[in-house]
Motif scaffolding. Structure first.
Motif, PDB file in Angstrom:
ATOM      1  N   TYR A 186       0.809  -1.218   0.000  1.00  0.00           N
ATOM      2  CA  TYR A 186       0.000   0.000   0.000  1.00  0.00           C
ATOM      3  C   TYR A 186       0.845   1.271   0.000  1.00  0.00           C
ATOM      4  O   TYR A 186       0.386   2.323  -0.463  1.00  0.00           O
ATOM      5  CB  TYR A 186      -0.947  -0.003   1.194  1.00  0.00           C
ATOM      6  N   ALA A 187       2.064   1.190   0.494  1.00  0.00           N
ATOM      7  CA  ALA A 187       2.922   2.379   0.522  1.00  0.00           C
ATOM      8  C   ALA A 187       3.244   2.888  -0.879  1.00  0.00           C
ATOM      9  O   ALA A 187       3.593   4.057  -1.051  1.00  0.00           O
ATOM     10  CB  ALA A 187       4.211   2.071   1.283  1.00  0.00           C
ATOM     11  N   LYS A 188       3.117   2.021  -1.869  1.00  0.00           N
ATOM     12  CA  LYS A 188       3.439   2.412  -3.243  1.00  0.00           C
ATOM     13  C   LYS A 188       2.217   2.832  -4.057  1.00  0.00           C
ATOM     14  O   LYS A 188       2.351   3.163  -5.233  1.00  0.00           O
ATOM     15  CB  LYS A 188       4.156   1.265  -3.949  1.00  0.00           C
ATOM     16  N   VAL A 189       1.045   2.814  -3.443  1.00  0.00           N
ATOM     17  CA  VAL A 189      -0.171   3.201  -4.161  1.00  0.00           C
ATOM     18  C   VAL A 189      -0.195   4.714  -4.329  1.00  0.00           C
ATOM     19  O   VAL A 189      -0.114   5.467  -3.353  1.00  0.00           O
ATOM     20  CB  VAL A 189      -1.438   2.738  -3.411  1.00  0.00           C
ATOM     21  N   GLU A 190      -0.295   5.171  -5.563  1.00  0.00           N
ATOM     22  CA  GLU A 190      -0.366   6.601  -5.838  1.00  0.00           C
ATOM     23  C   GLU A 190      -1.789   7.100  -5.607  1.00  0.00           C
ATOM     24  O   GLU A 190      -2.749   6.531  -6.131  1.00  0.00           O
ATOM     25  CB  GLU A 190       0.069   6.888  -7.278  1.00  0.00           C
ATOM     26  N   PRO A 193      -3.172  -1.550  -9.854  1.00  0.00           N
ATOM     27  CA  PRO A 193      -2.238  -1.622  -8.722  1.00  0.00           C
ATOM     28  C   PRO A 193      -2.824  -2.304  -7.487  1.00  0.00           C
ATOM     29  O   PRO A 193      -2.088  -2.904  -6.705  1.00  0.00           O
ATOM     30  CB  PRO A 193      -1.907  -0.152  -8.439  1.00  0.00           C
ATOM     31  N   LEU A 194      -4.138  -2.218  -7.325  1.00  0.00           N
ATOM     32  CA  LEU A 194      -4.781  -2.785  -6.145  1.00  0.00           C
ATOM     33  C   LEU A 194      -5.539  -4.076  -6.458  1.00  0.00           C
ATOM     34  O   LEU A 194      -6.458  -4.462  -5.737  1.00  0.00           O
ATOM     35  CB  LEU A 194      -5.736  -1.750  -5.527  1.00  0.00           C
ATOM     36  N   LEU A 195      -5.119  -4.751  -7.536  1.00  0.00           N
ATOM     37  CA  LEU A 195      -5.693  -6.050  -7.892  1.00  0.00           C
ATOM     38  C   LEU A 195      -4.570  -7.044  -8.143  1.00  0.00           C
ATOM     39  O   LEU A 195      -3.448  -6.640  -8.469  1.00  0.00           O
ATOM     40  CB  LEU A 195      -6.545  -5.932  -9.160  1.00  0.00           C
ATOM     41  N   PRO A 196      -4.837  -8.336  -8.020  1.00  0.00           N
ATOM     42  CA  PRO A 196      -3.857  -9.315  -8.488  1.00  0.00           C
ATOM     43  C   PRO A 196      -3.626  -9.119  -9.986  1.00  0.00           C
ATOM     44  O   PRO A 196      -4.433  -8.471 -10.668  1.00  0.00           O
ATOM     45  CB  PRO A 196      -4.543 -10.662  -8.199  1.00  0.00           C
TER      46      PRO A 196
END
Length: 393
Positions: A48-52, A69-72
Motif C-alpha cells: 500500500y505504501a506504493k499506491v499513488e 495496482p490494487l488487484l492481483p
C-alpha cells in the motif's frame, strides 16, 4: 491510470500471521488454519505504501485494469466490466451491476479469477454454478482462450445454461450433490483451475473477492469522494459483501476516507448461514436450506468473509422472504430497473430494516431479471383484431 499489480502475497483470514506466496492461488482455503469443520479463506496483501493517490482522481468507468495496482495481476483482456451506474431509487442509491458484460456482478470476480488461471498456466477453467457465476466464468474463459466446464444443477434455468453454452463452455447438468466431487476430479485429473468453492465452509477463489473491491472504489467517486453510511448487499457466499467492505477499508487506510460504511448481509430467509454464524458467534455456519425462488443467493453453506465484513463494520445480517423480494423486484422494475429476484435482496433488506442512517445508503443490485426461473417460457395471447381499447386497457 493503469500500473503494475502491487499484490504481494496471500494470508489467512483465520490467522493473519499465516502467509503464503501470491502464486499459486490456494483454492482450497488456508492449509494452516482450516479444520475439518471450518475452512478459512485467503486474503491478498498489497504494498500500500506504493499506491499513488492519483489512482483515485480518475472517473469511474469500465475495465478493472484502471485499478490494477490494487488487484492481483490481470492476464485476461477486458470485456468492459465495471463502471456500472449508481441510480437514485427513492431515498437510497442502487448500484446496478446488471450493466456488466454478462449482466451480473460476477464479471468483476471472473476477470480476476480467470486471470489467475492464465497466470498459473492452467489448461482450462471449471466452475460449479447454476447461474450468474457459470455464465460469467465461461465468458472470461473464452476471452482468455481457455476451455471451460460448467457443472450446473439439473433444475437451473435453461436460458442460463444456454447463455453459458453460447461462450463455448461444456455445460453439464448433474444432481446438486454431485457437482463438487466432479469439480475436484476435474481439478485433480485434468489440472483445470477452479473458480468455485472446494471446502466444507466457503472459501472460494482467494483472488475473487478482490474484483469486488472495485465497487467500493466506484461508489467513493460516484458519491463525490464520500463513503456511504450503509451498504446493503445480496449475500450468498458473501464474496461480494466482503470485497466491497475490503475496498472501503483500503480507502480509509490510504487516507482517502475517514470512515467505512456499515455492511448489511441480505440473505434469503430460507437459509441464512451468515445470519446464523453472527447470531451464534461462530466463524462460519452451515444451515438447512428451505424452498425459495431466489436461487442465486440460496445457499446452505456460509463462509468467514461475510462474518468479518458484517461484524467488523458494525452492520447486521438481514433475512428477507421471497414475497419481500418480489415486491422489491416489482418496484424497481416500475422505475425501469429489472433485476433478478436474488439481485434485489439488498433493497428488500434495507426496507425490512427500516433504519435511519446519517449519510447515503447504497443497495447493490446484482443481476438482470433475465436470469430468473421461468423467464422466456411465457406465452401471451395474440389479439387478432386489435383496437385502441386493447392498447390502453
Amino acid at each position: 491510470m493503469n500500473g503494475p499489480s502491487l499484490a504481494l502475497r496471500q494470508r489467512s483470514l483465520g490467522d493473519p500471521t499465516a502467509e503464503y506466496p501470491l502464486f499459486p492461488p490456494l483454492t482450497q482455503g488456508c492449509p494452516t488454519t482450516s479444520t475439518g469443520e471450518i475452512a478459512y479463506p485467503l486474503d491478498v496483501v498489497y504494498d500500500y505504501a506504493k499506491v499513488e493517490r492519483a489512482l483515485f482522481d480518475q472517473e469511474p468507468g469500465p475495465d478493472l485494469a484502471r485499478w490494477s495496482p490494487l488487484l492481483p495481476p490481470l492476464a485476461v483482456p477486458t470485456l468492459g466490466e465495471g463502471g456500472t451506474p449508481l441510480v437514485e431509487f427513492g431515498d437510497v442509491h442502487v448500484k446496478d451491476e446488471s450493466r456488466n458484460p454478462t449482466w451480473s456482478h460476477k464479471d468483476r470476480l471472473n476477470r480476476v479469477a480467470v486471470s489467475a488461471a492464465v497466470a498459473a498456466g492452467a489448461p482450462g477453467v471449471v466452475v460449479a454454478s447454476s447461474g450468474n457465476h457459470g455464465a460469467s466464468a465461461a465468458a472470461y474463459a473464452a476471452r482468455a482462450g481457455l476451455p471451460a466446464i460448467v457443472l450446473s444443477s439439473a433444475d437451473s434455468p435453461p436460458a442460463v445454461q444456454t447463455f453459458a453454452r453460447a461462450y463455448g463452455a461444456k455445460v453439464v447438468s448433474v444432481p446438486v450433490e454431485a457437482r463438487w466431487p466432479l469439480l475436484r476430479e476435474v481439478v485433480d485429473r485434468l489440472g483445470y483451475h477452479p473458480v468455485s468453492n472446494q471446502t466444507v465452509t466457503h472459501t472460494g477463489h482467494p483472488f475473487g473477492a478482490e474484483g469486488y473491491k472495485t465497487i467500493a472504489y466506484e461508489l467513493f467517486l460516484q458519491l463525490g469522494r464520500a463513503v456511504p453510511a450503509a451498504v446493503f448487499v445480496p449475500t450468498g457466499y458473501a464474496e461480494l459483501l466482503y470485497g466491497v467492505w475490503k475496498g472501503f477499508t483500503e480507502l480509509r487506510s490510504l487516507g482517502l476516507a475517514e470512515r467505512t460504511p456499515r455492511m448489511f448481509s441480505c440473505e434469503t430467509a430460507a437459509g441464512g448461514p451468515h445470519a446464523r454464524a453472527l447470531a451464534t458467534g461462530a466463524p462460519a455456519a452451515i444451515v438447512e436450506l428451505g424452498p425459495t425462488e431466489a436461487y442465486s443467493v440460496a445457499g446452505a453453506v456460509g463462509g468467514h468473509r461475510g462474518v468479518l465484513a458484517v461484524r467488523d463494520s458494525g452492520g447486521e445480517a438481514v433475512l428477507v422472504t421471497d414475497e419481500e423480494l418480489r415486491q422489491a423486484q416489482r418496484d424497481l422494475a416500475g422505475q425501469g430497473l429489472w433485476q433478478e429476484l436474488s439481485g434485489v435482496a439488498g433493497v428488500a433488506g434495507c426496507r425490512r430494516l427500516r433504519r435511519e442512517f446519517d449519510g447515503p445508503v447504497v443497495c447493490v443490485a446484482t443481476s438482470s431479471g433475465f436470469k430468473d426461473m421461468g423467464v422466456g417460457g411465457e406465452r401471451y395471447p395474440v389479439i387478432e383484431n386489435p383496437t385502441l381499447d386493447d392498447l390502453v386497457n
